[in-house]
Design an enzyme around this catalytic site. Sequence first.
Site, PDB file in Angstrom:
ATOM      1  N   CYS A 105       0.959  -1.368   0.061  1.00 51.08           N
ATOM      2  CA  CYS A 105       0.046  -0.032   0.147  1.00 51.08           C
ATOM      3  C   CYS A 105       1.021   1.391  -0.024  1.00 51.08           C
ATOM      4  O   CYS A 105       1.680   1.349   0.774  1.00 51.08           O
ATOM      5  CB  CYS A 105      -0.842  -0.019   1.402  1.00 51.08           C
ATOM      6  SG  CYS A 105      -2.053   1.392   1.066  1.00 51.08           S
ATOM      7  N   ARG A 234     -10.195  -3.062  -9.285  1.00 56.97           N
ATOM      8  CA  ARG A 234     -11.153  -2.228  -9.974  1.00 56.97           C
ATOM      9  C   ARG A 234     -12.148  -2.749 -10.780  1.00 56.97           C
ATOM     10  O   ARG A 234     -13.385  -2.267 -11.058  1.00 56.97           O
ATOM     11  CB  ARG A 234     -10.313  -0.995 -10.505  1.00 56.97           C
ATOM     12  CG  ARG A 234      -9.653  -0.293  -9.433  1.00 56.97           C
ATOM     13  CD  ARG A 234      -8.437   0.637 -10.078  1.00 56.97           C
ATOM     14  NE  ARG A 234      -7.550  -0.041 -10.666  1.00 56.97           N
ATOM     15  CZ  ARG A 234      -6.348   0.040 -11.144  1.00 56.97           C
ATOM     16  NH1 ARG A 234      -6.376   1.484 -11.443  1.00 56.97           N
ATOM     17  NH2 ARG A 234      -5.746  -0.668 -11.791  1.00 56.97           N
TER      18      ARG A 234
HETATM   19  C1  LIG Z   1     -10.110   2.050  -3.505  1.00 52.92           C
HETATM   20  C2  LIG Z   1      -8.983   1.028  -3.439  1.00 52.92           C
HETATM   21  C3  LIG Z   1      -8.876   0.451  -2.229  1.00 52.92           C
HETATM   22  C4  LIG Z   1      -7.667  -0.237  -2.064  1.00 52.92           C
HETATM   23  N1  LIG Z   1      -7.382  -1.034  -0.912  1.00 52.92           N
HETATM   24  C5  LIG Z   1      -6.376  -1.799  -0.620  1.00 52.92           C
HETATM   25  C6  LIG Z   1      -6.350  -2.567   0.471  1.00 52.92           C
HETATM   26  O1  LIG Z   1      -6.861  -2.354   1.751  1.00 52.92           O
HETATM   27  N2  LIG Z   1      -5.213  -3.474   0.545  1.00 52.92           N
HETATM   28  C7  LIG Z   1      -4.567  -3.955  -0.506  1.00 52.92           C
HETATM   29  O2  LIG Z   1      -3.584  -4.591  -0.388  1.00 52.92           O
HETATM   30  N3  LIG Z   1      -4.719  -3.381  -1.698  1.00 52.92           N
HETATM   31  C8  LIG Z   1      -5.771  -2.272  -1.742  1.00 52.92           C
HETATM   32  N4  LIG Z   1      -6.044  -1.734  -3.156  1.00 52.92           N
HETATM   33  C9  LIG Z   1      -5.270  -2.446  -4.429  1.00 52.92           C
HETATM   34  C10 LIG Z   1      -6.007  -3.499  -4.808  1.00 52.92           C
HETATM   35  O3  LIG Z   1      -5.804  -4.729  -3.955  1.00 52.92           O
HETATM   36  C11 LIG Z   1      -5.248  -3.807  -6.183  1.00 52.92           C
HETATM   37  O4  LIG Z   1      -4.050  -4.409  -5.813  1.00 52.92           O
HETATM   38  C12 LIG Z   1      -4.982  -2.642  -7.178  1.00 52.92           C
HETATM   39  O5  LIG Z   1      -6.307  -2.009  -7.125  1.00 52.92           O
HETATM   40  C13 LIG Z   1      -4.820  -3.375  -8.513  1.00 52.92           C
HETATM   41  O6  LIG Z   1      -5.530  -4.316  -8.935  1.00 52.92           O
HETATM   42  P1  LIG Z   1      -6.682  -3.847 -10.227  1.00 52.92           P
HETATM   43  O7  LIG Z   1      -5.954  -3.295 -11.100  1.00 52.92           O
HETATM   44  O8  LIG Z   1      -7.342  -5.235 -10.567  1.00 52.92           O
HETATM   45  O9  LIG Z   1      -7.363  -2.836  -9.681  1.00 52.92           O
HETATM   46  C14 LIG Z   1      -7.090  -0.521  -3.094  1.00 52.92           C
HETATM   47  C15 LIG Z   1      -7.257  -0.177  -4.473  1.00 52.92           C
HETATM   48  C16 LIG Z   1      -8.266   0.755  -4.562  1.00 52.92           C
HETATM   49  C17 LIG Z   1      -8.714   1.092  -6.134  1.00 52.92           C
END
Ligand SMILES: Cc1cc2nc3c(=O)[nH]c(=O)nc-3n(C[C@H](O)[C@H](O)[C@H](O)COP(=O)(O)O)c2cc1C
Length: 323
Positions: A105, A234
């Site tokens: 994060c 997402r």
């Molecule tokens: C609104 C939001 C909140 C997120 N909160 C977390 C979280 O609590 N823990 C975590 O490991 N990643 C968190 N992420 C990252 C996602 O788990 C993921 O790694 C990232 O969105 C990339 O994947 P994607 O392209 O499929 O969205 C968050 C992402 C978004 C957009």
Amino acid sequence: MEVNFWKKLKRPIMAMAPMSGITDEAFRLMLLKYGKPDVFWTEFVSVDGLFSEKGKKYCLDILKFNPKERPIVAQIFGGDPAYFENAAKIIAELGFDGIDINMGCPNRDIEKIGGGAALIKTPELAKEIIRATKKGAGEIPVSVKTRIGYSKNEIAEWIPAILEEKVAALIIHFRVREEMFAPPAHWELAEEIIKLRDKVSPETLIIGNGDVKSVEEAKELAKNTSIDGVMFGRSILGDPWFFAQQKPTIPERLNAVIEHSEIFDDLHKEKLDKNGHYKQFDAMKKHFHSSVKGFNGAKELRESLMAVKSTDEARNLIKNFLK
Ligand SMILES: Cc1cc2nc3c(=O)[nH]c(=O)nc-3n(C[C@H](O)[C@H](O)[C@H](O)COP(=O)(O)O)c2cc1C
């Protein structure tokens, strides 16, 4: 009996991503009904919070889940190994199937306490944290979710450091910390990571994450890269049918977001005032926003939904729109 649920899953594993402020119990119950992932994930909670009298109640609220949401992994973050063992013990007692440590994060407040992506810069501390978590977790499996580096690709040093701790699964968002969420994710690095895994910890599952738009695309990636699974963030927003690979009609989508809102109300019912209002309701707005798009009139409807204060008001707007 095998308690490592990861070993029982059919591959490629299709997991939902933890998303703070999004993937709460109401969101997960919608997935359970319309399209179940192979693994559920909570939002992250602070290990420091779980240790303090005041923070604990807040964290335990986030960790509430329905026994039907299984297997389910709880995600924790922090920077001090002393708190991880306690947090893992609490999570194991709550009946979770697994514990995941956030090491990716980019949030500055989390990095300030040495947690999240900051751990990429302190691999020895990261290892200590994994050991402390395993101690508290007892028999349930511990995984790590991270990125490919801090400001540049560091997989050659960073990934083996985690794998040496024999985590059950390693979830990799294929971006460095400084790329935040900007596309494209570096899926071309998957094979190199698989090779490191085969060398250092063959039992660890590798789950890839970043920009994957559909289950079909994930299956293709799994075929081309020998990755064990894919995690989606997402792409699942506003689409509870995502894992079922179904395309709902517009009325189905709009009715589903009302159903989501009703479930959300029900989970907060002790907070409702006599008008059906409560402060937490604003969290539903994100879901209205991601569900109401891609059709004629969506923008106006979405804007009106941003002003509502209750599910009843949202339902009336949607009913009128569908008339
Ligand atoms: C609104 C939001 C909140 C997120 N909160 C977390 C979280 O609590 N823990 C975590 O490991 N990643 C968190 N992420 C990252 C996602 O788990 C993921 O790694 C990232 O969105 C990339 O994947 P994607 O392209 O499929 O969205 C968050 C992402 C978004 C957009």
